[in-house]
Write an enzyme that holds these catalytic residues in place. Structure first.
Site, mmCIF file in Angstrom:
data_model
loop_
_atom_site.group_PDB
_atom_site.id
_atom_site.type_symbol
_atom_site.label_atom_id
_atom_site.label_comp_id
_atom_site.label_asym_id
_atom_site.label_seq_id
_atom_site.Cartn_x
_atom_site.Cartn_y
_atom_site.Cartn_z
ATOM 1 N N LYS A 129 47.620 39.069 45.316
ATOM 2 C CA LYS A 129 46.290 39.718 45.346
ATOM 3 C C LYS A 129 45.858 40.190 46.737
ATOM 4 C CE LYS A 129 43.710 35.567 46.278
ATOM 5 N NZ LYS A 129 42.402 34.941 46.159
ATOM 6 N N LYS A 155 46.907 46.290 38.897
ATOM 7 C CA LYS A 155 45.844 45.847 37.980
ATOM 8 C C LYS A 155 45.594 46.930 36.935
ATOM 9 C CE LYS A 155 44.768 41.841 39.831
ATOM 10 N NZ LYS A 155 45.007 40.572 39.110
ATOM 11 N N ASP A 205 57.124 29.269 36.923
ATOM 12 C CA ASP A 205 56.845 30.662 37.255
ATOM 13 C C ASP A 205 56.431 31.445 36.006
ATOM 14 O OD1 ASP A 205 58.199 32.801 39.725
ATOM 15 O OD2 ASP A 205 57.003 33.393 37.984
ATOM 16 N N ILE A 239 40.168 31.183 41.840
ATOM 17 C CA ILE A 239 39.331 31.460 40.666
ATOM 18 C C ILE A 239 39.805 30.638 39.470
ATOM 19 C CG2 ILE A 239 38.548 33.286 39.100
ATOM 20 C CD1 ILE A 239 38.908 35.167 41.652
ATOM 21 N N SER A 254 40.364 43.681 38.527
ATOM 22 C CA SER A 254 39.636 43.791 39.793
ATOM 23 C C SER A 254 38.888 45.104 39.890
ATOM 24 C CB SER A 254 40.630 43.709 40.960
ATOM 25 O OG SER A 254 40.028 44.127 42.164
ATOM 26 N N TYR A 288 48.236 47.063 45.105
ATOM 27 C CA TYR A 288 47.642 45.897 44.418
ATOM 28 C C TYR A 288 46.720 46.385 43.305
ATOM 29 C CZ TYR A 288 43.925 42.560 43.532
ATOM 30 O OH TYR A 288 42.981 41.783 42.908
ATOM 31 N N GLY A 322 40.562 52.562 55.131
ATOM 32 C CA GLY A 322 40.649 52.286 53.685
ATOM 33 C C GLY A 322 39.389 51.666 53.130
#
Ligand code: WQD
Length: 376
Positions: free
Chosen positions: A87, A155, A61, A14, A127, A151, A300
């Site tokens: 991600k 976020k 980094d 992205i 997300s 994850y 899930g």
């Protein structure tokens, strides 16, 4: 309004598409990336696709706050778009400490570097995973958030950290963009998504099956309450998503007084497509039926996910414009352009020569005449 934007993780899927759109909008871009989950060769294509523009690379980094501060000062950065982070949902379940450490540390590093250098505009890559299994569809930003995996929880935590940081200042502007399902590739075929190892997500798996790299697409369940029983998602073309970032950061940069509170904004199309609809569209685009079979549901998984994208339009006049045909066509073109025919099984298309002509013809039609040289 020509500004300098720092894109952390800007060499990623992205990030690279957003860099192209920022350059096309006349901004200059500094990419900070450690190439842990991205490829250097994507960078070579960016200026070509964007038709020029100023772009710098800082290799390092994002968790190193001094490095981030140094980059911001050296380039007089006006705003930061923070993409960098891990991600993969499955990986986060297997190794949560890695995700909490990397994603949270990275965000804290960016915020402290911005505070220390007086850079006061932030767009955060969030997300729709923060919503978990929401019954109300389409999903507005006011829907309850309760992610079902580490994850998604990183976020959510970072959104809350930004909430608190913005509340402690009176002049810091921030937006968190909640992506639904990013798919597709740049129409040039130069940049796109190259998952490492076996893809978890539907689009890359279908593309690799069509390219002869996988035997069969497994459809995880056909007993959901959807048009054909297979799971439904709000897929959004990565170029639309990139343009959403440009609109968001320009909106923030236009705010000089009455800085708005930190807002979370959905980036989706508001249209759902099932797995079978994606598969059939992909088959239409590549010209043959892609092999598939129904298997039990994936643990899930939610059955349906769909964005209410109206806030993005109301706040910064953005809405998605590309449909499923373009998503599949552009994803397939990228797969065709990047698949090394040498050493790999021939595809269902037959000779790779047909592939190459097919891709290059598209380049010429797109007016990217040097596409052939770039691929040679
Ligand atoms: C889509 C649909 C599957 C693979 C991802 C991740 C994360 C997030 C976007 C950033 C579902 C079905 C899939 C396959 C299948 N991005 N499927 N066979 O589940 O929405 O999750 O969303 O935050 O990357 O959370 O996307 O592409 O994995 O699945 O049938 O081989 O395709 O059941 O219905 P999902 P997905």
């Amino acid at each position: 309004m020509t500004k300098c934007i720092l894109a952390t993780g800007g060499a990623g899927y992205i990030g690279s598409h957003t860099t192209v759109e920022l350059l096309r909008a006349g901004h200059s871009v500094v990419i900070l990336d450690n190439f842990e989950n991205s490829a250097r060769d994507a960078l070579a294509s960016i200026p070509k696709i964007a038709g020029g523009g100023k772009i710098w690379l800082a290799e390092g980094d994002v968790r190193n706050a001094r490095l981030v501060a140094d980059v911001i000062q050296r380039h007089s950065v006006d705003a930061v778009i923070h993409f960098a982070g891990k991600k993969a949902v499955g990986e986060s379940v297997a190794d949560p400490l890695l995700y909490y450490h990397d994603n949270i540390t990275g965000a804290l590093s960016v915020l402290s570097a911005m505070r220390g250098t007086g850079c006061k505009r932030l767009v955060f890559s969030s997300s729709a995973t923060v919503y978990g299994d929401v019954k109300m569809l389409p999903i507005p930003e006011t829907a309850p958030t309760c992610s079902s995996n580490p994850y998604g929880r990183t976020k959510l935590m970072i959104e809350e950290i930004i909430d608190d940081f913005v509340a402690s200042t009176d002049d810091f502007g921030a937006l968190s963009l909640r992506y639904f399902n990013p798919v597709g590739a740049h129409p040039s075929g130069f940049i796109g998504e190259s998952p490492i190892g076996t893809p978890n997500n539907l689009f890359p798996f279908i593309a690799q099956t069509a390219a002869g790299m996988r035997d069969m697409v497994q459809i995880f369940g056909n007993d959901y309450e959807t048009r054909d029983g297979t799971g439904s998602r709000d897929y959004i073309h990565v170029v639309d998503l990139a343009r959403g970032h440009v609109a968001a950061v320009e909106h923030l940069l236009s705010q000089t007084t009455n800085i708005l509170p930190h807002r979370k904004v959905n980036l989706g199309t508001g249209k759902g497509h099932t797995v079978l609809e994606v598969l059939n569209t992909f088959s239409k685009v590549c010209g043959f039926q892609i092999p598939h079979r129904i298997v039990p549901r994936r643990p899930g998984d939610v059955g349906l996910s769909l964005a209410d994208p109206s806030l993005a339009f109301g706040l910064f006049n953005w809405r998605a414009e590309l449909g499923l045909d373009e998503m599949c066509r552009d994803h397939w073109r990228f797969q065709a352009a990047t698949n090394e025919p040498r050493g790999r099984r021939r595809t269902r298309l037959g000779a790779e020569a047909r592939w190459a002509n097919r891709v290059w013809e598209d380049f010429e039609s797109l007016g990217i005449a040097e596409g052939r040289n770039a691929l040679a």
